[in-house]
Design an enzyme around this catalytic site. Structure first.
Site, PDB file in Angstrom:
ATOM      1  N   HIS A  32     -12.545 -38.416 -11.764  1.00 65.55           N
ATOM      2  CA  HIS A  32     -11.847 -39.100 -12.325  1.00 65.55           C
ATOM      3  C   HIS A  32     -10.805 -39.576 -11.472  1.00 65.55           C
ATOM      4  CE1 HIS A  32      -9.179 -39.529 -15.877  1.00 65.55           C
ATOM      5  NE2 HIS A  32      -8.048 -39.550 -14.945  1.00 65.55           N
ATOM      6  N   GLU A 170     -17.383 -25.740 -15.092  1.00 61.49           N
ATOM      7  CA  GLU A 170     -15.885 -25.792 -14.553  1.00 61.49           C
ATOM      8  C   GLU A 170     -14.869 -25.041 -15.656  1.00 61.49           C
ATOM      9  OE1 GLU A 170     -18.414 -27.013 -12.409  1.00 61.49           O
ATOM     10  OE2 GLU A 170     -16.849 -27.295 -11.216  1.00 61.49           O
ATOM     11  N   TYR A 172     -14.648 -26.010 -18.836  1.00 58.99           N
ATOM     12  CA  TYR A 172     -14.363 -26.653 -20.172  1.00 58.99           C
ATOM     13  C   TYR A 172     -14.936 -26.356 -21.396  1.00 58.99           C
ATOM     14  CZ  TYR A 172     -12.386 -29.962 -16.607  1.00 58.99           C
ATOM     15  OH  TYR A 172     -11.725 -30.626 -15.528  1.00 58.99           O
ATOM     16  N   ARG A 220     -24.678 -30.308 -17.133  1.00 58.53           N
ATOM     17  CA  ARG A 220     -23.937 -29.687 -15.914  1.00 58.53           C
ATOM     18  C   ARG A 220     -23.919 -28.120 -16.430  1.00 58.53           C
ATOM     19  NH1 ARG A 220     -19.438 -31.915 -12.210  1.00 58.53           N
ATOM     20  NH2 ARG A 220     -19.428 -30.376 -10.728  1.00 58.53           N
ATOM     21  N   HIS A 258     -12.002 -23.825 -13.048  1.00 56.93           N
ATOM     22  CA  HIS A 258     -10.463 -24.413 -12.606  1.00 56.93           C
ATOM     23  C   HIS A 258      -9.638 -23.393 -12.321  1.00 56.93           C
ATOM     24  CE1 HIS A 258     -12.252 -28.316 -12.077  1.00 56.93           C
ATOM     25  NE2 HIS A 258     -12.226 -28.610 -13.366  1.00 56.93           N
ATOM     26  N   GLU A 259      -9.698 -22.436 -13.367  1.00 56.00           N
ATOM     27  CA  GLU A 259      -8.576 -21.348 -13.255  1.00 56.00           C
ATOM     28  C   GLU A 259      -8.945 -20.338 -12.301  1.00 56.00           C
ATOM     29  OE1 GLU A 259      -9.779 -20.945 -17.358  1.00 56.00           O
ATOM     30  OE2 GLU A 259      -9.452 -18.601 -17.105  1.00 56.00           O
ATOM     31  N   ARG A 261      -9.347 -18.197  -8.726  1.00 52.72           N
ATOM     32  CA  ARG A 261      -8.872 -18.371  -7.499  1.00 52.72           C
ATOM     33  C   ARG A 261      -9.859 -18.049  -6.281  1.00 52.72           C
ATOM     34  NH1 ARG A 261      -5.404 -21.968  -8.386  1.00 52.72           N
ATOM     35  NH2 ARG A 261      -3.182 -21.233  -8.458  1.00 52.72           N
ATOM     36  N   CYS A 343     -10.089 -32.625   2.435  1.00 51.72           N
ATOM     37  CA  CYS A 343      -8.806 -32.263   2.520  1.00 51.72           C
ATOM     38  C   CYS A 343      -8.241 -32.400   1.086  1.00 51.72           C
ATOM     39  CB  CYS A 343      -7.878 -33.199   3.220  1.00 51.72           C
ATOM     40  SG  CYS A 343      -8.049 -34.893   2.590  1.00 51.72           S
ATOM     41  N   GLN A 345      -6.273 -34.336  -0.189  1.00 48.22           N
ATOM     42  CA  GLN A 345      -4.899 -34.917  -0.323  1.00 48.22           C
ATOM     43  C   GLN A 345      -5.000 -36.411  -0.791  1.00 48.22           C
ATOM     44  OE1 GLN A 345      -4.240 -33.526   3.945  1.00 48.22           O
ATOM     45  NE2 GLN A 345      -2.295 -34.611   3.438  1.00 48.22           N
ATOM     46  N   LYS A 572       9.422 -19.321  -2.054  1.00 52.57           N
ATOM     47  CA  LYS A 572       8.164 -19.074  -1.760  1.00 52.57           C
ATOM     48  C   LYS A 572       7.637 -19.836  -0.511  1.00 52.57           C
ATOM     49  CE  LYS A 572       4.570 -19.890  -4.305  1.00 52.57           C
ATOM     50  NZ  LYS A 572       3.731 -19.972  -5.559  1.00 52.57           N
TER      51      LYS A 572
HETATM   52  P1  NAP Z   1       7.482 -29.986   7.617  1.00 53.67           P
HETATM   53  O1  NAP Z   1       6.582 -29.839   6.143  1.00 53.67           O
HETATM   54  O2  NAP Z   1       8.638 -30.988   7.410  1.00 53.67           O
HETATM   55  O3  NAP Z   1       7.928 -28.461   7.846  1.00 53.67           O
HETATM   56  C1  NAP Z   1       8.910 -28.212   8.693  1.00 53.67           C
HETATM   57  C2  NAP Z   1       9.515 -26.780   8.630  1.00 53.67           C
HETATM   58  O4  NAP Z   1      10.525 -26.439   9.680  1.00 53.67           O
HETATM   59  C3  NAP Z   1       9.888 -26.463   7.388  1.00 53.67           C
HETATM   60  O5  NAP Z   1       9.283 -25.282   6.969  1.00 53.67           O
HETATM   61  C4  NAP Z   1      11.546 -26.092   7.579  1.00 53.67           C
HETATM   62  O6  NAP Z   1      11.789 -25.252   6.757  1.00 53.67           O
HETATM   63  C5  NAP Z   1      11.434 -25.993   8.954  1.00 53.67           C
HETATM   64  N1  NAP Z   1      12.644 -26.663   9.695  1.00 53.67           N
HETATM   65  C6  NAP Z   1      12.978 -27.878   9.546  1.00 53.67           C
HETATM   66  N2  NAP Z   1      14.095 -27.949  10.587  1.00 53.67           N
HETATM   67  C7  NAP Z   1      14.482 -26.915  11.059  1.00 53.67           C
HETATM   68  C8  NAP Z   1      15.447 -26.421  11.960  1.00 53.67           C
HETATM   69  N3  NAP Z   1      16.397 -27.296  12.641  1.00 53.67           N
HETATM   70  N4  NAP Z   1      15.422 -25.174  12.449  1.00 53.67           N
HETATM   71  C9  NAP Z   1      14.480 -24.284  11.956  1.00 53.67           C
HETATM   72  N5  NAP Z   1      13.536 -24.828  11.064  1.00 53.67           N
HETATM   73  C10 NAP Z   1      13.527 -25.942  10.471  1.00 53.67           C
HETATM   74  O7  NAP Z   1       6.733 -30.478   8.808  1.00 53.67           O
HETATM   75  P2  NAP Z   1       5.358 -30.048   9.471  1.00 53.67           P
HETATM   76  O8  NAP Z   1       4.960 -28.875   9.036  1.00 53.67           O
HETATM   77  O9  NAP Z   1       5.622 -30.237  10.672  1.00 53.67           O
HETATM   78  O10 NAP Z   1       4.547 -30.900   8.899  1.00 53.67           O
HETATM   79  C11 NAP Z   1       4.398 -32.531   9.223  1.00 53.67           C
HETATM   80  C12 NAP Z   1       3.834 -33.431   7.952  1.00 53.67           C
HETATM   81  O11 NAP Z   1       2.360 -33.056   8.164  1.00 53.67           O
HETATM   82  C13 NAP Z   1       4.083 -32.878   6.467  1.00 53.67           C
HETATM   83  O12 NAP Z   1       4.015 -33.864   5.819  1.00 53.67           O
HETATM   84  C14 NAP Z   1       2.883 -32.224   6.025  1.00 53.67           C
HETATM   85  O13 NAP Z   1       2.660 -31.983   4.812  1.00 53.67           O
HETATM   86  C15 NAP Z   1       1.728 -32.730   6.825  1.00 53.67           C
HETATM   87  N6  NAP Z   1       0.749 -31.572   7.282  1.00 53.67           N
HETATM   88  C16 NAP Z   1      -0.204 -31.404   6.358  1.00 53.67           C
HETATM   89  C17 NAP Z   1      -1.195 -30.307   6.587  1.00 53.67           C
HETATM   90  C18 NAP Z   1      -2.231 -30.313   5.567  1.00 53.67           C
HETATM   91  O14 NAP Z   1      -2.958 -29.376   5.744  1.00 53.67           O
HETATM   92  N7  NAP Z   1      -2.264 -30.871   4.261  1.00 53.67           N
HETATM   93  C19 NAP Z   1      -1.158 -29.725   7.640  1.00 53.67           C
HETATM   94  C20 NAP Z   1      -0.071 -29.978   8.584  1.00 53.67           C
HETATM   95  C21 NAP Z   1       0.634 -30.952   8.300  1.00 53.67           C
HETATM   96  P3  NAP Z   1      13.263 -24.672   6.640  1.00 53.67           P
HETATM   97  O15 NAP Z   1      14.148 -25.517   6.962  1.00 53.67           O
HETATM   98  O16 NAP Z   1      13.390 -23.874   5.461  1.00 53.67           O
HETATM   99  O17 NAP Z   1      13.309 -23.364   7.737  1.00 53.67           O
HETATM  100 FE1  SF4 Z   2     -12.631 -36.259   1.042  1.00 52.94          FE
HETATM  101 FE2  SF4 Z   2     -10.010 -36.083   1.824  1.00 52.94          FE
HETATM  102 FE3  SF4 Z   2     -10.944 -38.306   1.115  1.00 52.94          FE
HETATM  103 FE4  SF4 Z   2     -10.560 -36.593  -0.951  1.00 52.94          FE
HETATM  104  S1  SF4 Z   2      -9.021 -37.514   0.329  1.00 52.94           S
HETATM  105  S2  SF4 Z   2     -12.468 -37.975  -0.520  1.00 52.94           S
HETATM  106  S3  SF4 Z   2     -11.421 -34.646   0.224  1.00 52.94           S
HETATM  107  S4  SF4 Z   2     -11.371 -37.112   2.788  1.00 52.94           S
END
Ligand code: NAP
Ligand code: SF4
Length: 677
Positions: A32, A170, A172, A220, A258-259, A261, A343, A345, A572
């Site tokens: 979709h 899935e 449905y 499917r 889908h539900e 885990r 990912c 995303q 959380k």
């Molecule tokens: P983030 O998501 O902004 O997280 C930063 C963390 O640091 C928060 O938990 C914040 O929580 C804490 N923080 C911020 N300022 C602080 C301070 N002065 N002192 C202490 N704690 C502080 O940043 P990130 O983890 O570096 O990620 C960066 C970006 O990459 C994000 O957009 C993220 O979504 C992306 N990313 C995505 C993935 C993925 O798998 N999709 C993986 C890695 C990164 P508190 O303020 O509550 O403590």
């Molecule tokens: Fe694959 Fe990530 Fe692109 Fe979705 S966004 S198609 S999971 S690489």
């Protein structure tokens, strides 16, 4: 036969279905995109499908279209039940047929997954993932829905589709009839398994009756329900045989509800991790079987066919990542495929937010109309500083549009993506860097690695535009003792992961904090460990092929580590992680024994460890290391200096905005700027 045809001999082999032939064994699975419901969406969808058809795929299955109002996934989701709706479908069909590919309409009735008050189901039992309680269907209504399926199939035939896919998995509606937890009826549609599968069989029979013999019907089938009230293996076999008898041309593999885990398509799932179940069914039926889930390269797809798992392979997200997947495999260019990194995303997470699906590694996906592959009116000279993913993407699209691109990076290519690729399960991220690097080479981009440019070099340079994609550096919070030898930023921790001692406190629980915790807790797991971890019964002795409810029992043994994941917010941990994968990451860390603490404040760091305030008390976490994952700051100094000198400069990615930047935004910004140049 060319070398690649020999390498992918089974994948590229045509399949004769009697009345028609598929030119190879590759199916683009149903996805979709959100275009199905948007203004002018079918025109855009036609471009999206056409590029995949031109790229060599044998058969495309559309996103799920409901046969009735009650079956729509959301109030304004697509439905096909009237002759007046055919014109827009014909645009898709024409676009696909232009390239000798086939297209099937997927018919999907959401049942109790419908996100609106008109939801219906075999029994009035609400799903844990929907706030809407379904109404139980009467016998008369069930018969009406069967007729509606046939009507949609008949309209699909009239429009020119090559066939339809009946979505029976899935979780449905059809799946809800099959399983005993969602079907507690006492009439002819419930009770025994034979009664519970009557709905799916009547649908196939009725469709076959109205469409005749020469029309593809894919069913499917939920081969693994992955919950304890799911079908048993003998029931799956019986169901598959009856589906074949009822008139299906092919059977596709459905995995999980889908539900439930248990991950079924996330990066954590082993490659081709569920094809064993299709293989298991192979002896029981004679119609061709299609396998699916976590197959993202022609090598893996070919291996599935060589191993006798199935007759065809369905891939969905890999066609978002690269429309030319099949053609590249066929032309001995498999190494140039832009691989899906699983990912979610750019695709599923966006769809769940009500946005148009696209792809993190290919932001043109589903935006082909807005970003056509045409040259710019005037070729310009562009300098790009920084080749993290934002810079790589900008360099690639700018060169593709005919601009002369000169690019610099102080290190090697990939920037922060290299760190992500060091996290267990994310190794495939290296392929994205390799992909862009290979493309830049093909497009004659002048790449200077390990070359840190300064203001002197750029001040008087001739260029139509200078683009800064200089990325980010980790932010160090102002905590007493932050300079203590036990403290390091996440970059240092990831680069030196093998030297880290056992007790670690992680400050910051965003995406990177979770990444670091996963890196510290992940043991070297093989696929068998993975099935065990998620309680999947690969011997299929149990209903639904699950041993127990995942998350209840704790199979993960502590690998001797003591890890604390901390945040200041009183909520959380991981609340803002992506919808489709956040729960997997939270559950995995919980099961691995990571101590997650929110609402903490940091007092100081000294020889005795990290001092925090938690629940009104001072607590000392006696750790060996404190890893800082507290966000990033933009590296924009050079950009600001040059902007002041009135050069034409642009800034993208983390260098522009570090807060909450993610790779998807960075790559998309790179492309968008390249189209504006
Ligand atoms: P983030 O998501 O902004 O997280 C930063 C963390 O640091 C928060 O938990 C914040 O929580 C804490 N923080 C911020 N300022 C602080 C301070 N002065 N002192 C202490 N704690 C502080 O940043 P990130 O983890 O570096 O990620 C960066 C970006 O990459 C994000 O957009 C993220 O979504 C992306 N990313 C995505 C993935 C993925 O798998 N999709 C993986 C890695 C990164 P508190 O303020 O509550 O403590
Ligand atoms: Fe694959 Fe990530 Fe692109 Fe979705 S966004 S198609 S999971 S690489």
């Amino acid at each position: 036969m060319s070398a690649s045809q020999a390498a992918f001999a089974l994948l590229m082999k045509p399949l004769n279905l009697g009345f028609t032939e598929l030119k190879n064994r590759v199916i683009m699975g149903s996805m979709h995109t959100g275009l199905e419901e948007s203004w002018n969406g079918f025109n855009k969808l036609a471009k999206f499908y056409e590029e995949r058809a031109e790229g060599g795929v044998a058969l495309i299955v559309t996103g799920g279209i409901s046969p009735t109002l009650s079956g729509r996934l959301s109030p304004f989701a697509s439905q096909l039940s009237s002759f007046f709706q055919l014109a827009r479908h014909r645009k898709l069909i024409k676009a696909v047929h232009r390239h000798e590919a086939k297209i099937c309409l997927q018919i999907l009735h959401a049942g109790r997954y419908a996100y609106h008050p008109f939801a219906v189901a075999p029994s009035a039992i609400r799903s844990p993932i929907s706030p809407f309680s379904p109404r139980a269907l009467s016998c008369k209504q069930i018969k009406k829905i069967i007729k509606a399926y046939a009507n949609t199939a008949s309209l699909a035939k009239r429009a020119g589709y090559d066939g339809i896919e009946v979505m029976g998995s899935e979780g449905y509606l059809i799946n809800q009839f099959v399983c005993r937890n969602t079907n507690q009826r006492q009439d002819e549609w419930g009770g025994t398994f034979e009664n519970r599968i009557k709905f799916s069989l009547e649908i196939i029979r009725e469709i076959r009756r109205v469409v005749g013999e020469n029309f593809i019907i894919i069913y499917r089938l939920s081969m693994l329900d992955l919950h304890k009230d799911g079908s048993s293996w003998p029931e799956i076999v019986l169901h598959a045989r009856e589906v074949e008898k009822a008139g299906a041309t092919m059977i596709n593999t459905g995995i999980g509800w889908h539900e439930v885990r248990i991950p079924t398509i996330a990066a954590t799932v082993p490659e081709a991790g569920f094809t064993w179940v299709t293989n298991k069914l192979k002896q029981a039926v004679t119609v061709p079987l299609i396998t699916s889930n976590r197959i993202n390269s022609p090598e893996t797809a070919e291996r599935c066919l060589q191993d006798g798992d199935a007759d065809l392979v369905s891939m969905a997200r890999p066609f978002l990542a690269d429309s030319q997947f099949v053609k590249k495999a066929l032309n001995n260019q498999a190494h140039l495929i832009n691989k899906c990194i699983a990912c979610n995303q750019g695709c599923l997470d966006r769809v769940f937010k009500g946005e148009r699906a696209t792809c993190l590694v290919n932001p043109r996906a589903a935006y082909e109309d807005e970003y056509p592959l045409v040259k710019a009116d005037h070729a310009k000279t562009i300098i790009i500083v920084g080749l993290g993913v934002a810079g790589l993407s900008c360099a690639y699209y700018a060169a593709k549009r005919g601009h002369r691109v000169i690019a610099y990076d102080a290190e090697n290519l990939g920037g922060q993506f290299n760190l992500a690729a060091e996290i267990p399960g994310k190794e495939v991220y290296f392929d994205t860097i390799r992909y862009f690097e290979a493309q830049l080479l093909l497009l004659d981009v002048e790449v200077h690695k390990k070359h840190k440019v300064g203001i002197e070099e750029l001040r008087d340079v001739f260029a139509d535009a200078i683009i800064f994609a200089t990325g980010v550096t980790p932010r160090m919070p102002d905590i007493q003792g932050i300079e203590h030898f036990s403290v390091m930023d996440y970059e240092t921790a990831i680069k030196n992961k093998s030297t880290l001692k056992n007790k670690v406190a992680i400050i910051g629980a965003g995406g990177i904090g979770f990444d670091v915790a996963e890196m510290l807790m992940t043991t070297n797991e093989n696929s068998n460990d993975w099935y065990k971890k998620w309680n999947i019964d690969t011997t299929y002795q149990q209903r639904g092929a699950v041993l127990d409810d995942p998350g209840v029992s704790d199979h993960d043994s502590e690998p001797g580590r003591e890890v604390y994941l901390l945040q200041r917010k009183d909520e959380k941990l991981g609340k803002n992680l992506a919808r489709t994968t956040g729960w997997i990451r939270r559950l995995s860390l919980r099961r691995a024994g990571v101590k997650m603490m929110s609402n903490v404040s940091y007092k100081k760091i000294d020889d005795s460890g990290l001092h925090i305030m938690s629940e009104g008390k001072e607590v000392i976490l006696a750790v060996d290391h404190v890893v800082i994952c507290a966000g990033q700051k933009s590296e924009d100094g050079l950009y600001k200096q040059l902007a002041a000198l009135e050069q034409v400069v642009h800034i993208i990615g983390g260098a522009k905005k570090a807060a909450e930047l993610d790779a998807e935004t960075a790559i998309r910004e790179g492309m968008e700027l390249a189209y504006r140049l």
